[in-house]
Design a protein around this motif. Structure first.
Motif, mmCIF file in Angstrom:
data_model
loop_
_atom_site.group_PDB
_atom_site.id
_atom_site.type_symbol
_atom_site.label_atom_id
_atom_site.label_comp_id
_atom_site.label_asym_id
_atom_site.label_seq_id
_atom_site.Cartn_x
_atom_site.Cartn_y
_atom_site.Cartn_z
ATOM 1 N N ILE A 145 -39.768 -21.422 40.750
ATOM 2 C CA ILE A 145 -38.346 -21.072 40.612
ATOM 3 C C ILE A 145 -37.480 -22.049 41.403
ATOM 4 O O ILE A 145 -36.459 -22.541 40.908
ATOM 5 N N ILE A 146 -37.901 -22.346 42.620
ATOM 6 C CA ILE A 146 -37.150 -23.288 43.456
ATOM 7 C C ILE A 146 -37.102 -24.658 42.795
ATOM 8 O O ILE A 146 -36.035 -25.281 42.679
ATOM 9 N N VAL A 149 -34.808 -24.776 39.666
ATOM 10 C CA VAL A 149 -33.379 -24.849 39.988
ATOM 11 C C VAL A 149 -32.990 -26.281 40.341
ATOM 12 O O VAL A 149 -31.986 -26.815 39.857
ATOM 13 N N VAL A 153 -30.377 -28.746 38.101
ATOM 14 C CA VAL A 153 -29.188 -29.343 38.718
ATOM 15 C C VAL A 153 -29.252 -30.867 38.645
ATOM 16 O O VAL A 153 -28.290 -31.537 38.230
#
Length: 205
Positions: A145-146, A149, A153
């Motif tokens: 998940i980290i 993200v 971006v």
């Protein structure tokens, strides 16, 4: 009130300049800053033992001499740069080599930030995410998940900056320029991936 308005104006102006930096930089500044970030990326990759798999991906690696990391970074630059330059010339025959290669190199530097998760999360999780995010999510949910993200971006940032750089290099704003950029990008990705795969297969470190 005047000070607040002025402060807000300066803040908006700064954000605007940063968003459009690949287009507002001079040709030489774009090239020099791009080369600087290419070298920084090569040094970080060497120190933490990562290698690029394409123009937008990395994976873990064993020790490789720093000079080879620089050569790999140059290979990536040439591979995607030549594609954008070719499409730039098709869009505008006056597109310059230095203009196209320099601006696209500068616009590409945010990809270096994809190295950051690999420094702080489990190396196996990082490598698996770069290879197959779906499997990585099953095995390393929090880390995935980290990294996802960060990847989203950085990906959006790079795509937008790339278009700004391509538009400025061709001096041809408009829908056709956007279409050329959108077609060139996956081709640049695949060419960089093929060249790196051939390089890694044919070289002994």
């Amino acid at each position: 009130m005047a000070r607040r308005a002025s402060s807000g104006s300066h803040s908006g102006s700064f954000i605007s300049r940063m968003i459009n930096r690949p287009a507002t930089n001079s040709r030489n500044n774009a090239l020099l800053w791009g080369i600087a970030w290419l070298i920084i990326g090569a040094i970080v990759s060497w120190y933490f033992q990562f290698v690029p798999t394409s123009m937008v991906g990395y994976t873990t690696a064993g020790y490789i001499p720093l000079i080879w990391h620089v050569a790999i970074a140059l290979t990536v630059w040439v591979s995607y740069g030549v594609v954008y330059f070719a499409f730039g010339v098709m869009r505008n025959r006056r597109t310059g080599v230095v203009e196209a290669f320099g601006r696209m190199l500068f616009a590409h530097w945010p990809i270096t930030l994809l190295l950051v998760p690999g420094i702080f999360v489990d190396r196996m999780a990082y490598a698996q995410f770069m290879y197959d995010p779906g499997v990585a999510y099953e095995l390393y949910r929090a880390e995935t998940i980290i990294m996802a993200v960060v990847a989203v971006v950085v990906g959006l940032w790079t795509i937008y900056w790339g278009y700004q750089a391509f538009r400025r290099a061709t001096q041809s704003p408009g829908f056709v320029t956007l279409l050329c950029y959108l077609v060139a990008t996956p081709l640049a990705y695949y060419l960089s991936k093929l060249l790196l795969a051939a390089l890694y297969e044919g070289m002994t470190w």
